[in-house]
Write a protein that holds these residues in place. Structure first.
Motif, PDB file in Angstrom:
ATOM      1  N   GLN A 225      -1.769   1.126  -0.390  1.00 33.53           N
ATOM      2  CA  GLN A 225      -1.438  -0.228  -0.781  1.00 33.53           C
ATOM      3  C   GLN A 225      -1.346  -1.107   0.463  1.00 33.53           C
ATOM      4  N   SER A 226      -1.824  -2.327   0.351  1.00 35.39           N
ATOM      5  CA  SER A 226      -1.821  -3.249   1.488  1.00 35.39           C
ATOM      6  C   SER A 226      -0.464  -3.911   1.639  1.00 35.39           C
ATOM      7  N   ASP A 227       0.010  -3.952   2.871  1.00 32.87           N
ATOM      8  CA  ASP A 227       1.287  -4.600   3.177  1.00 32.87           C
ATOM      9  C   ASP A 227       1.160  -5.282   4.534  1.00 32.87           C
ATOM     10  N   GLY A 229      -1.447  -6.435   5.941  1.00 34.79           N
ATOM     11  CA  GLY A 229      -2.607  -5.927   6.654  1.00 34.79           C
ATOM     12  C   GLY A 229      -2.477  -4.500   7.140  1.00 34.79           C
ATOM     13  N   LYS A 230      -1.433  -3.800   6.720  1.00 40.35           N
ATOM     14  CA  LYS A 230      -1.218  -2.404   7.095  1.00 40.35           C
ATOM     15  C   LYS A 230      -1.096  -1.552   5.831  1.00 40.35           C
ATOM     16  N   ILE A 231      -1.302  -0.244   6.001  1.00 45.29           N
ATOM     17  CA  ILE A 231      -1.141   0.693   4.889  1.00 45.29           C
ATOM     18  C   ILE A 231       0.338   0.891   4.599  1.00 45.29           C
ATOM     19  N   SER A 236       0.233   5.771  -1.475  1.00 49.01           N
ATOM     20  CA  SER A 236      -0.890   6.099  -0.610  1.00 49.01           C
ATOM     21  C   SER A 236      -1.530   7.399  -1.068  1.00 49.01           C
ATOM     22  N   ASN A 268       1.559   3.636  10.763  1.00 47.68           N
ATOM     23  CA  ASN A 268       0.425   2.779  11.094  1.00 47.68           C
ATOM     24  C   ASN A 268       0.078   2.824  12.579  1.00 47.68           C
ATOM     25  N   PHE A 297      -7.927   0.008   2.036  1.00 47.21           N
ATOM     26  CA  PHE A 297      -6.886  -0.578   1.199  1.00 47.21           C
ATOM     27  C   PHE A 297      -7.249  -0.452  -0.276  1.00 47.21           C
ATOM     28  N   ASN A 300      -5.650  -5.332  -4.011  1.00 46.69           N
ATOM     29  CA  ASN A 300      -4.333  -5.949  -4.174  1.00 46.69           C
ATOM     30  C   ASN A 300      -3.979  -6.245  -5.623  1.00 46.69           C
TER      31      ASN A 300
END
Length: 347
Positions: A225-227, A229-231, A236, A268, A297, A300
Protein backbone atom coordinates in the motif's frame (compact mmCIF):
# COMPACT_ATOMS: atom_id res chain seq x y z
CA UNK A 1 -9.07 -38.03 29.26
CA UNK A 2 -11.85 -40.00 27.58
CA UNK A 3 -10.06 -43.29 28.27
CA UNK A 4 -9.51 -42.26 31.90
CA UNK A 5 -13.24 -41.61 32.37
CA UNK A 6 -14.14 -44.98 30.87
CA UNK A 7 -11.63 -46.76 33.12
CA UNK A 8 -12.95 -45.03 36.26
CA UNK A 9 -16.53 -45.98 35.40
CA UNK A 10 -15.74 -49.66 34.69
CA UNK A 11 -16.38 -52.35 37.27
CA UNK A 12 -13.42 -53.48 39.44
CA UNK A 13 -11.38 -56.32 37.93
CA UNK A 14 -13.44 -56.06 34.76
CA UNK A 15 -11.74 -57.39 31.58
CA UNK A 16 -12.91 -54.19 29.88
CA UNK A 17 -11.14 -52.12 32.53
CA UNK A 18 -7.88 -53.99 31.96
CA UNK A 19 -8.15 -53.57 28.19
CA UNK A 20 -8.92 -49.86 28.52
CA UNK A 21 -5.98 -49.37 30.86
CA UNK A 22 -3.66 -51.09 28.40
CA UNK A 23 -5.01 -48.92 25.59
CA UNK A 24 -4.42 -45.78 27.63
CA UNK A 25 -0.81 -46.75 28.34
CA UNK A 26 -0.22 -47.54 24.66
CA UNK A 27 -1.75 -44.23 23.56
CA UNK A 28 0.47 -42.24 25.93
CA UNK A 29 3.56 -44.16 24.80
CA UNK A 30 2.81 -43.58 21.11
CA UNK A 31 2.21 -39.87 21.74
CA UNK A 32 5.52 -39.54 23.58
CA UNK A 33 7.42 -41.35 20.82
CA UNK A 34 5.76 -39.22 18.12
CA UNK A 35 6.47 -35.94 19.92
CA UNK A 36 10.08 -37.01 20.49
CA UNK A 37 10.50 -37.76 16.78
CA UNK A 38 9.16 -34.32 15.86
CA UNK A 39 11.28 -32.37 18.34
CA UNK A 40 14.46 -34.41 18.15
CA UNK A 41 14.04 -35.60 21.73
CA UNK A 42 13.46 -32.09 23.10
CA UNK A 43 10.27 -30.70 24.57
CA UNK A 44 8.03 -29.06 21.97
CA UNK A 45 5.48 -26.93 23.85
CA UNK A 46 3.29 -26.16 20.82
CA UNK A 47 2.35 -29.83 20.42
CA UNK A 48 0.71 -30.08 23.82
CA UNK A 49 -2.96 -29.83 22.81
CA UNK A 50 -4.29 -32.39 20.29
CA UNK A 51 -6.68 -29.89 18.67
CA UNK A 52 -7.31 -29.21 15.00
CA UNK A 53 -5.10 -26.13 15.30
CA UNK A 54 -2.27 -28.23 16.72
CA UNK A 55 -2.56 -30.72 13.88
CA UNK A 56 -2.18 -27.87 11.41
CA UNK A 57 0.89 -26.69 13.28
CA UNK A 58 2.38 -30.17 13.12
CA UNK A 59 2.04 -30.07 9.34
CA UNK A 60 4.12 -26.88 9.27
CA UNK A 61 6.89 -28.08 11.58
CA UNK A 62 10.06 -29.51 10.09
CA UNK A 63 12.01 -32.27 11.84
CA UNK A 64 15.17 -30.52 13.13
CA UNK A 65 17.25 -33.53 12.08
CA UNK A 66 16.24 -33.19 8.44
CA UNK A 67 15.89 -29.42 8.00
CA UNK A 68 17.95 -28.17 5.07
CA UNK A 69 19.58 -24.74 4.86
CA UNK A 70 16.95 -22.08 4.26
CA UNK A 71 18.06 -21.42 0.65
CA UNK A 72 17.95 -25.11 -0.26
CA UNK A 73 14.58 -25.61 1.42
CA UNK A 74 13.20 -22.55 -0.34
CA UNK A 75 14.42 -23.69 -3.74
CA UNK A 76 12.69 -27.02 -3.12
CA UNK A 77 9.35 -25.37 -2.28
CA UNK A 78 9.38 -22.40 -4.66
CA UNK A 79 8.33 -24.42 -7.71
CA UNK A 80 4.73 -24.52 -6.50
CA UNK A 81 4.29 -21.39 -4.35
CA UNK A 82 0.98 -20.60 -2.74
CA UNK A 83 -0.34 -17.51 -1.01
CA UNK A 84 -1.18 -17.16 2.65
CA UNK A 85 -2.38 -14.27 4.82
CA UNK A 86 -0.44 -13.40 7.97
CA UNK A 87 -1.61 -11.24 10.84
CA UNK A 88 -0.06 -10.68 14.24
CA UNK A 89 -2.14 -9.74 17.23
CA UNK A 90 -1.83 -9.01 20.94
CA UNK A 91 -4.68 -9.19 23.44
CA UNK A 92 -5.11 -5.42 23.32
CA UNK A 93 -5.92 -5.62 19.58
CA UNK A 94 -8.08 -8.75 19.67
CA UNK A 95 -11.36 -7.02 18.76
CA UNK A 96 -9.75 -5.50 15.67
CA UNK A 97 -8.50 -8.95 14.63
CA UNK A 98 -11.99 -10.40 15.17
CA UNK A 99 -13.52 -7.63 13.06
CA UNK A 100 -10.96 -8.43 10.35
CA UNK A 101 -11.88 -12.12 10.45
CA UNK A 102 -15.62 -11.47 10.14
CA UNK A 103 -15.17 -9.37 7.01
CA UNK A 104 -12.65 -11.86 5.59
CA UNK A 105 -14.97 -14.83 6.08
CA UNK A 106 -17.81 -12.99 4.34
CA UNK A 107 -15.73 -13.15 1.14
CA UNK A 108 -15.41 -16.96 1.32
CA UNK A 109 -12.07 -16.96 -0.49
CA UNK A 110 -11.05 -20.55 -1.33
CA UNK A 111 -7.50 -21.86 -0.94
CA UNK A 112 -6.22 -18.85 1.00
CA UNK A 113 -5.11 -19.92 4.48
CA UNK A 114 -4.79 -17.42 7.30
CA UNK A 115 -2.00 -17.50 9.89
CA UNK A 116 -2.51 -15.54 13.10
CA UNK A 117 0.64 -15.10 15.15
CA UNK A 118 -0.40 -14.68 18.79
CA UNK A 119 1.97 -12.24 20.48
CA UNK A 120 0.93 -13.28 23.98
CA UNK A 121 -0.58 -16.29 25.72
CA UNK A 122 -3.95 -14.60 26.31
CA UNK A 123 -4.39 -14.01 22.59
CA UNK A 124 -3.41 -17.58 21.79
CA UNK A 125 -6.00 -18.98 24.21
CA UNK A 126 -8.74 -16.63 22.98
CA UNK A 127 -7.97 -17.45 19.36
CA UNK A 128 -8.16 -21.21 19.91
CA UNK A 129 -11.50 -20.78 21.67
CA UNK A 130 -12.81 -18.60 18.85
CA UNK A 131 -11.77 -21.01 16.10
CA UNK A 132 -13.78 -23.80 17.72
CA UNK A 133 -17.00 -21.77 17.65
CA UNK A 134 -19.56 -22.23 14.86
CA UNK A 135 -20.14 -19.44 12.34
CA UNK A 136 -23.58 -18.01 11.63
CA UNK A 137 -22.91 -18.10 7.89
CA UNK A 138 -21.64 -21.67 8.06
CA UNK A 139 -18.37 -20.68 6.37
CA UNK A 140 -15.18 -21.03 8.36
CA UNK A 141 -11.87 -19.67 7.08
CA UNK A 142 -8.78 -21.88 7.16
CA UNK A 143 -7.13 -20.19 10.15
CA UNK A 144 -4.08 -21.47 12.01
CA UNK A 145 -3.13 -19.78 15.27
CA UNK A 146 0.65 -19.64 15.68
CA UNK A 147 1.88 -19.42 19.28
CA UNK A 148 4.96 -17.49 20.30
CA UNK A 149 7.16 -20.58 20.39
CA UNK A 150 6.31 -21.48 16.80
CA UNK A 151 8.95 -18.92 15.86
CA UNK A 152 10.79 -17.94 19.01
CA UNK A 153 12.17 -19.71 22.05
CA UNK A 154 9.65 -19.65 24.86
CA UNK A 155 10.90 -17.87 27.96
CA UNK A 156 8.71 -18.18 31.02
CA UNK A 157 7.97 -14.85 32.67
CA UNK A 158 9.31 -12.79 29.78
CA UNK A 159 7.48 -9.76 28.47
CA UNK A 160 6.84 -11.59 25.22
CA UNK A 161 4.18 -13.69 26.95
CA UNK A 162 2.23 -10.83 28.51
CA UNK A 163 -0.88 -9.19 27.11
CA UNK A 164 -0.01 -5.61 26.17
CA UNK A 165 -2.52 -2.99 25.14
CA UNK A 166 -2.18 -0.68 22.16
CA UNK A 167 0.61 1.92 22.33
CA UNK A 168 2.36 0.42 25.38
CA UNK A 169 6.09 -0.11 25.03
CA UNK A 170 5.68 -3.86 25.38
CA UNK A 171 3.39 -3.87 22.35
CA UNK A 172 5.83 -1.73 20.36
CA UNK A 173 8.64 -4.15 21.21
CA UNK A 174 6.54 -7.04 19.92
CA UNK A 175 6.25 -5.25 16.58
CA UNK A 176 9.99 -5.74 16.08
CA UNK A 177 9.43 -9.51 15.85
CA UNK A 178 7.01 -9.37 12.92
CA UNK A 179 9.67 -9.61 10.16
CA UNK A 180 10.91 -12.87 11.67
CA UNK A 181 7.38 -14.30 11.58
CA UNK A 182 7.04 -13.30 7.92
CA UNK A 183 10.31 -15.03 7.08
CA UNK A 184 9.29 -18.18 8.94
CA UNK A 185 6.45 -18.65 6.45
CA UNK A 186 8.35 -17.39 3.41
CA UNK A 187 10.99 -20.05 4.03
CA UNK A 188 8.26 -22.67 3.62
CA UNK A 189 7.76 -21.49 0.04
CA UNK A 190 4.57 -19.49 0.58
CA UNK A 191 4.02 -15.95 -0.71
CA UNK A 192 2.78 -13.88 2.21
CA UNK A 193 0.09 -11.22 2.27
CA UNK A 194 0.72 -9.36 5.52
CA UNK A 195 -2.28 -7.50 6.92
CA UNK A 196 -2.50 -5.36 10.03
CA UNK A 197 -5.51 -6.06 12.23
CA UNK A 198 -6.90 -2.56 11.59
CA UNK A 199 -7.62 -3.52 7.98
CA UNK A 200 -10.94 -4.53 6.42
CA UNK A 201 -11.20 -6.67 3.28
CA UNK A 202 -14.28 -5.57 1.34
CA UNK A 203 -13.55 -7.52 -1.86
CA UNK A 204 -11.25 -10.40 -2.76
CA UNK A 205 -7.86 -8.88 -3.74
CA UNK A 206 -6.18 -12.18 -4.56
CA UNK A 207 -6.77 -12.12 -8.33
CA UNK A 208 -5.20 -8.67 -8.60
CA UNK A 209 -2.19 -9.70 -6.49
CA UNK A 210 -1.71 -12.94 -8.40
CA UNK A 211 -1.77 -11.11 -11.72
CA UNK A 212 1.09 -8.85 -10.62
CA UNK A 213 3.11 -11.76 -9.23
CA UNK A 214 2.72 -13.74 -12.45
CA UNK A 215 4.68 -11.11 -14.38
CA UNK A 216 8.24 -12.20 -15.13
CA UNK A 217 9.54 -9.03 -16.78
CA UNK A 218 10.12 -7.52 -14.40
CA UNK A 219 9.58 -9.88 -11.48
CA UNK A 220 7.87 -8.01 -8.66
CA UNK A 221 9.22 -9.05 -5.28
CA UNK A 222 7.18 -6.81 -2.98
CA UNK A 223 3.77 -5.18 -3.32
CA UNK A 224 2.50 -2.67 -0.83
CA UNK A 225 0.00 0.00 0.00
CA UNK A 226 1.25 3.49 -0.84
CA UNK A 227 1.96 5.85 2.03
CA UNK A 228 3.60 9.19 1.14
CA UNK A 229 5.38 7.55 -1.77
CA UNK A 230 6.69 4.68 0.38
CA UNK A 231 5.57 1.09 0.94
CA UNK A 232 3.37 0.64 4.00
CA UNK A 233 4.25 -2.71 5.64
CA UNK A 234 0.79 -2.74 7.27
CA UNK A 235 -0.65 -4.19 4.06
CA UNK A 236 2.05 -5.70 1.91
CA UNK A 237 2.81 -8.79 -0.17
CA UNK A 238 6.13 -10.67 -0.17
CA UNK A 239 7.39 -13.10 -2.78
CA UNK A 240 8.90 -16.31 -1.42
CA UNK A 241 12.46 -16.00 -2.73
CA UNK A 242 15.97 -15.70 -1.21
CA UNK A 243 16.38 -11.98 -1.94
CA UNK A 244 13.16 -11.04 -0.13
CA UNK A 245 14.08 -13.23 2.83
CA UNK A 246 17.47 -11.51 3.01
CA UNK A 247 15.82 -8.09 2.84
CA UNK A 248 13.49 -8.95 5.70
CA UNK A 249 16.46 -10.21 7.72
CA UNK A 250 18.05 -6.79 7.22
CA UNK A 251 14.80 -5.07 8.20
CA UNK A 252 14.71 -7.15 11.38
CA UNK A 253 18.28 -6.15 12.22
CA UNK A 254 17.50 -2.45 11.78
CA UNK A 255 14.36 -2.70 13.91
CA UNK A 256 16.30 -4.25 16.77
CA UNK A 257 18.66 -1.27 16.84
CA UNK A 258 16.23 1.65 16.70
CA UNK A 259 12.87 2.89 17.95
CA UNK A 260 10.54 -0.15 17.92
CA UNK A 261 7.52 2.02 17.10
CA UNK A 262 9.11 3.22 13.84
CA UNK A 263 8.90 0.03 11.78
CA UNK A 264 7.98 1.63 8.44
CA UNK A 265 11.04 3.87 8.10
CA UNK A 266 13.63 1.07 8.61
CA UNK A 267 11.74 -1.12 6.14
CA UNK A 268 11.82 1.51 3.41
CA UNK A 269 15.46 2.41 4.13
CA UNK A 270 16.46 -1.22 3.54
CA UNK A 271 14.15 -1.47 0.53
CA UNK A 272 15.66 1.65 -1.08
CA UNK A 273 19.15 0.13 -0.82
CA UNK A 274 17.94 -3.22 -2.15
CA UNK A 275 16.29 -1.56 -5.14
CA UNK A 276 19.20 0.72 -6.06
CA UNK A 277 22.33 -1.21 -5.13
CA UNK A 278 21.17 -4.73 -4.45
CA UNK A 279 21.63 -6.95 -1.41
CA UNK A 280 24.03 -9.88 -0.90
CA UNK A 281 22.17 -13.15 -1.28
CA UNK A 282 23.89 -16.50 -0.71
CA UNK A 283 22.96 -19.46 -2.90
CA UNK A 284 22.86 -23.14 -1.95
CA UNK A 285 26.56 -23.46 -2.86
CA UNK A 286 27.58 -20.76 -0.40
CA UNK A 287 28.36 -18.16 -3.06
CA UNK A 288 27.09 -14.60 -2.57
CA UNK A 289 25.62 -12.45 -5.33
CA UNK A 290 24.23 -8.92 -5.29
CA UNK A 291 20.58 -8.99 -6.31
CA UNK A 292 18.20 -6.08 -6.73
CA UNK A 293 14.65 -5.99 -5.43
CA UNK A 294 11.69 -4.75 -7.46
CA UNK A 295 8.79 -3.25 -5.51
CA UNK A 296 5.46 -1.89 -6.71
CA UNK A 297 2.54 0.02 -5.22
CA UNK A 298 -0.94 -1.39 -5.00
CA UNK A 299 -3.49 0.91 -6.72
CA UNK A 300 -4.54 3.65 -4.32
CA UNK A 301 -8.23 3.52 -5.16
CA UNK A 302 -8.41 -0.24 -4.69
CA UNK A 303 -6.19 -0.34 -1.59
CA UNK A 304 -6.68 3.07 0.07
CA UNK A 305 -4.99 4.14 3.28
CA UNK A 306 -7.00 5.68 6.10
CA UNK A 307 -6.55 9.30 5.04
CA UNK A 308 -7.60 8.62 1.46
CA UNK A 309 -10.59 6.38 2.19
CA UNK A 310 -12.09 8.14 5.20
CA UNK A 311 -11.26 11.76 4.36
CA UNK A 312 -10.88 12.21 0.60
CA UNK A 313 -12.79 9.58 -1.38
CA UNK A 314 -16.43 10.04 -2.33
CA UNK A 315 -19.08 7.46 -1.47
CA UNK A 316 -19.03 6.28 -5.08
CA UNK A 317 -15.25 5.86 -5.00
CA UNK A 318 -15.46 3.93 -1.73
CA UNK A 319 -17.71 1.40 -3.44
CA UNK A 320 -14.74 0.29 -5.56
CA UNK A 321 -12.30 -0.24 -2.68
CA UNK A 322 -11.02 -3.77 -2.09
CA UNK A 323 -8.97 -3.39 1.10
CA UNK A 324 -9.18 -0.47 3.55
CA UNK A 325 -6.44 0.30 6.06
CA UNK A 326 -7.61 2.25 9.10
CA UNK A 327 -4.32 4.09 9.59
CA UNK A 328 -3.55 7.81 9.69
CA UNK A 329 -5.30 7.98 13.04
CA UNK A 330 -3.92 7.53 16.56
CA UNK A 331 -5.69 5.58 19.27
CA UNK A 332 -7.40 2.21 19.57
CA UNK A 333 -10.85 3.61 20.40
CA UNK A 334 -10.48 6.21 17.66
CA UNK A 335 -9.87 3.47 15.09
CA UNK A 336 -12.95 1.55 16.19
CA UNK A 337 -15.15 4.67 16.22
CA UNK A 338 -14.06 5.55 12.69
CA UNK A 339 -14.86 2.01 11.53
CA UNK A 340 -18.29 2.36 13.12
CA UNK A 341 -18.92 5.72 11.43
CA UNK A 342 -18.42 4.07 8.03
CA UNK A 343 -20.25 0.79 8.77
CA UNK A 344 -17.01 -1.20 8.83
CA UNK A 345 -17.41 -2.57 12.36
CA UNK A 346 -19.05 -5.99 12.63
CA UNK A 347 -18.98 -6.55 16.41
Amino acid sequence: IGLSNLIMNSKPNSPHKLLLAAAAVATIAIACIFQSSISGGQQTPILRDPTQNQRRLMNLIKDPKTVMPRETQLMKNINTPQFGVLLTCSDGFFDLWLNWLIFFERLEIPDLPVFLFAEDEVTHARCLELLDQPRESGYRADVTCLPWDFVFEKKEGSGSLKAFSYNQMGYKLMMTHRPTVVNRLLEMGRHIIFSDADVVWLKNPLAHIQQVFMNIDPIVHILGQSDKGKICPGFSVYRACPEVIKLIDMWQDDLSKGDPSMNQKPFNNVLDVAMSKGIPVPDHNGNTTLKKITAAFLPNRLFPNGKLYFEEMTDAEREGAMVVHNNWIIGYDEKINRFKDFDLWAL
